[in-house]
Design an enzyme around this catalytic site. Structure first.
Site, PDB file in Angstrom:
ATOM      1  N   LYS A 108      13.843  14.481 -22.444  1.00 36.38           N
ATOM      2  CA  LYS A 108      13.860  15.085 -23.775  1.00 36.38           C
ATOM      3  C   LYS A 108      14.638  16.380 -23.662  1.00 36.38           C
ATOM      4  CE  LYS A 108      11.858  14.018 -27.764  1.00 36.38           C
ATOM      5  NZ  LYS A 108      11.513  12.714 -28.299  1.00 36.38           N
ATOM      6  N   GLY A 155       1.218   6.553 -45.304  1.00 35.97           N
ATOM      7  CA  GLY A 155       2.586   7.063 -45.166  1.00 35.97           C
ATOM      8  C   GLY A 155       3.592   5.945 -45.310  1.00 35.97           C
ATOM      9  N   VAL A 156       4.345   5.978 -46.420  1.00 32.38           N
ATOM     10  CA  VAL A 156       5.372   4.947 -46.621  1.00 32.38           C
ATOM     11  C   VAL A 156       6.746   5.613 -46.693  1.00 32.38           C
ATOM     12  CG1 VAL A 156       4.065   2.982 -47.448  1.00 32.38           C
ATOM     13  CG2 VAL A 156       4.564   4.816 -49.049  1.00 32.38           C
ATOM     14  N   GLY A 157       7.044   6.389 -45.649  1.00 31.48           N
ATOM     15  CA  GLY A 157       8.364   6.997 -45.497  1.00 31.48           C
ATOM     16  C   GLY A 157       9.292   5.988 -44.859  1.00 31.48           C
ATOM     17  N   VAL A 202       9.547   4.497 -41.740  1.00 36.70           N
ATOM     18  CA  VAL A 202       8.968   3.338 -41.057  1.00 36.70           C
ATOM     19  C   VAL A 202       7.954   2.623 -41.953  1.00 36.70           C
ATOM     20  CG1 VAL A 202       7.761   2.516 -39.017  1.00 36.70           C
ATOM     21  CG2 VAL A 202       9.224   4.512 -38.839  1.00 36.70           C
ATOM     22  N   TYR A 226       7.744   2.269 -45.091  1.00 35.39           N
ATOM     23  CA  TYR A 226       8.376   1.433 -46.117  1.00 35.39           C
ATOM     24  C   TYR A 226       8.807   0.085 -45.525  1.00 35.39           C
ATOM     25  CZ  TYR A 226      11.954  -0.461 -49.170  1.00 35.39           C
ATOM     26  OH  TYR A 226      12.692  -1.325 -49.950  1.00 35.39           O
TER      27      TYR A 226
HETATM   28  P1  NAD Z   1       8.912   9.986 -42.593  1.00 40.98           P
HETATM   29  O1  NAD Z   1       8.848  11.460 -42.659  1.00 40.98           O
HETATM   30  O2  NAD Z   1      10.093   9.275 -43.159  1.00 40.98           O
HETATM   31  O3  NAD Z   1       7.615   9.342 -43.262  1.00 40.98           O
HETATM   32  C1  NAD Z   1       6.353   9.890 -43.188  1.00 40.98           C
HETATM   33  C2  NAD Z   1       5.723   9.741 -44.568  1.00 40.98           C
HETATM   34  O4  NAD Z   1       4.354  10.131 -44.486  1.00 40.98           O
HETATM   35  C3  NAD Z   1       6.367  10.599 -45.639  1.00 40.98           C
HETATM   36  O5  NAD Z   1       6.720   9.776 -46.731  1.00 40.98           O
HETATM   37  C4  NAD Z   1       5.288  11.617 -46.004  1.00 40.98           C
HETATM   38  O6  NAD Z   1       5.322  11.976 -47.374  1.00 40.98           O
HETATM   39  C5  NAD Z   1       4.048  10.846 -45.668  1.00 40.98           C
HETATM   40  N1  NAD Z   1       2.871  11.662 -45.372  1.00 40.98           N
HETATM   41  C6  NAD Z   1       2.787  12.840 -44.706  1.00 40.98           C
HETATM   42  N2  NAD Z   1       1.507  13.242 -44.608  1.00 40.98           N
HETATM   43  C7  NAD Z   1       0.766  12.291 -45.218  1.00 40.98           C
HETATM   44  C8  NAD Z   1      -0.618  12.134 -45.443  1.00 40.98           C
HETATM   45  N3  NAD Z   1      -1.511  13.030 -45.018  1.00 40.98           N
HETATM   46  N4  NAD Z   1      -1.036  11.032 -46.106  1.00 40.98           N
HETATM   47  C9  NAD Z   1      -0.153  10.109 -46.544  1.00 40.98           C
HETATM   48  N5  NAD Z   1       1.173  10.217 -46.363  1.00 40.98           N
HETATM   49  C10 NAD Z   1       1.628  11.293 -45.708  1.00 40.98           C
HETATM   50  O7  NAD Z   1       8.740   9.624 -41.041  1.00 40.98           O
HETATM   51  P2  NAD Z   1       9.003   8.234 -40.327  1.00 40.98           P
HETATM   52  O8  NAD Z   1      10.333   8.271 -39.663  1.00 40.98           O
HETATM   53  O9  NAD Z   1       8.659   7.122 -41.243  1.00 40.98           O
HETATM   54  O10 NAD Z   1       7.935   8.312 -39.158  1.00 40.98           O
HETATM   55  C11 NAD Z   1       6.552   8.128 -39.422  1.00 40.98           C
HETATM   56  C12 NAD Z   1       5.768   8.301 -38.130  1.00 40.98           C
HETATM   57  O11 NAD Z   1       6.211   7.334 -37.177  1.00 40.98           O
HETATM   58  C13 NAD Z   1       5.956   9.657 -37.438  1.00 40.98           C
HETATM   59  O12 NAD Z   1       4.756   9.996 -36.773  1.00 40.98           O
HETATM   60  C14 NAD Z   1       7.049   9.386 -36.417  1.00 40.98           C
HETATM   61  O13 NAD Z   1       6.981  10.286 -35.328  1.00 40.98           O
HETATM   62  C15 NAD Z   1       6.683   7.975 -35.988  1.00 40.98           C
HETATM   63  N6  NAD Z   1       7.796   7.211 -35.426  1.00 40.98           N
HETATM   64  C16 NAD Z   1       8.913   6.996 -36.162  1.00 40.98           C
HETATM   65  C17 NAD Z   1       9.945   6.248 -35.618  1.00 40.98           C
HETATM   66  C18 NAD Z   1      11.194   5.939 -36.420  1.00 40.98           C
HETATM   67  O14 NAD Z   1      11.916   5.017 -36.033  1.00 40.98           O
HETATM   68  N7  NAD Z   1      11.454   6.631 -37.508  1.00 40.98           N
HETATM   69  C19 NAD Z   1       9.846   5.729 -34.323  1.00 40.98           C
HETATM   70  C20 NAD Z   1       8.661   5.951 -33.604  1.00 40.98           C
HETATM   71  C21 NAD Z   1       7.634   6.703 -34.169  1.00 40.98           C
END
Ligand code: NAD
Length: 348
Positions: A80, A180-182, A184, A186
């Site tokens: 990292k 959380g439907v960001g 991942v 979604y």
């Molecule tokens: P993101 O920021 O796009 O999505 C997170 C979502 O969670 C957002 O829409 C946010 O509004 C929502 N949120 C935050 N706090 C909340 C709560 N208390 N209740 C409900 N919703 C809430 O992030 P992401 O890229 O989708 O990643 C999500 C998680 O997965 C993170 O922990 C990230 O470290 C992990 N992750 C992501 C990836 C990747 O490929 N993006 C890979 C491995 C792990």
């Protein structure tokens, strides 16, 4: 700062520091373990109150990458990097170019990727001086957005959990509560909906929850109550530490399996889930699809190969669940044991 003592406590490894006065670059590359191959892991570019906090962040995160890559069967060690965000005005392109030269000096021992505070454009700048970078633009042979691959792997991990715990070979009619439907979350909903699952979702951003409702027929739950929804699978896909003293007692699910990193507030919460008979999918095992995708970029990107490798997360998760049952040990400990066995097999 007790640096070497700290390295020993994380079972290190090597750490490289770079100061480039001309650009203001202050960077740390932490290489936790490279027995399985060159260290791979993201580059953080954020403010740190102290240099010690930056070093700690790099050490902690690099170690996690060793475990994640090893369990996903990748020929990579864990690394990292951290660039301390300058307080004064800086030239971003010059800074990332200097960082790229730093990586070039490390001769491929560490390969970087996006992380908090960095993006595709930064990776493109790094690429102009070194090939030891992933997450570049698909038009330049890059792997693109990792989120759909992460979601695919999580869906596979959920399928394995449902088969193991509920004895069902399909997700049809299985109720999943997604927190959380960001990015991942979604794509995970899309995967689950296509497989016939019923969804309840919650997101701080109501527009995101409404999109899942519109596109996948999801029910919208409360952000404070989503962990209490009676369901087959609770899928944390928001922030870390969501499984803690406050939430575990009120879970009404038999499976916790989602994408979020560092879901257990403390390791003992993995023991609590085990004691309650809730099957927990260790986060770094189930959410490795994005890393698998990025690792494919190092070899020569092919989306279909990355997809096939991601599908295998099912087998890894099943092995964890079965061993956990056989040994009566919590799944998070079993996942760590599997990694330690793999590393021990390649020797020092
Ligand atoms: P993101 O920021 O796009 O999505 C997170 C979502 O969670 C957002 O829409 C946010 O509004 C929502 N949120 C935050 N706090 C909340 C709560 N208390 N209740 C409900 N919703 C809430 O992030 P992401 O890229 O989708 O990643 C999500 C998680 O997965 C993170 O922990 C990230 O470290 C992990 N992750 C992501 C990836 C990747 O490929 N993006 C890979 C491995 C792990």
């Amino acid at each position: 700062m007790e640096l070497f003592g700290r390295l020993a406590s994380y079972d290190y490894g090597e750490v490289h520091f770079k100061l480039d006065k001309a650009t203001g670059l202050r960077a740390i590359v932490a290489i936790h373990d490279s027995r399985l191959g060159p260290a791979l892991g993201g580059c953080r570019f954020i403010h740190y109150d102290t240099e010690e906090a930056a070093v700690t962040d790099a050490l902690r995160l690099a170690r996690g990458m060793t475990y994640k890559a090893a369990l996903a069967g990748l020929a990579h060690g864990g690394g990292k990097s951290v660039i301390i965000r300058p307080k004064e005005v800086f030239d971003r392109v010059a800074l990332f170019r200097a960082f790229g030269r730093f990586l070039e000096d490390l001769r491929g021992h560490y390969v970087t990727a996006e992380d908090s505070g960095t993006g595709l454009e930064d990776m493109e700048v790094i690429r102009s001086v070194t090939k030891n970078v992933t997450g570049i633009d698909p038009s330049h042979g890059g792997s693109g957005d990792p989120s759909p691959f992460t979601a695919l792997g999580v869906r596979r991990g959920i399928e394995a959990a449902v088969k193991f715990k509920l004895g069902k070979a399909s997700l049809s009619g299985i109720h999943v509560a997604v927190q959380g439907v960001g990015h991942v979350g979604y794509y995970l909903c899309r995967e689950l909906h296509a497989a016939g699952a019923k969804l309840t979702v919650a997101d701080m951003d109501p527009l995101k929850a409404e999109r899942a409702q519109r596109e996948f027929g999801a029910k919208i739950g409360g952000i404070d109550t989503i962990a209490e929804v009676e369901c087959d699978v609770f899928a944390p896909c928001a922030l870390g530490a969501g499984l803690n003293d406050q939430t575990i007692g009120s879970l009404r699910t038999s499976i916790v399996a989602g994408a979020a990193n560092n879901q257990l507030a403390e390791p003992r919460h993995g023991d609590d889930l085990h004691a309650r008979g809730i099957l927990y999918a260790p986060d770094y095992a189930i959410n490795a699809g994005g890393l698998v995708n990025v690792a494919q970029e190092v070899i020569g990107y092919d989306a279909e190969i990355a997809r096939q490798k991601t599908l295998k997360i099912y087998d890894t998760m099943m092995e964890i669940y079965e061993r956990s049952q056989k040994r009566g040990a919590p799944t998070y400990k079993v996942a760590d044991m599997l990694v330690e066995e793999k590393l021990a097999a390649v020797g020092k």
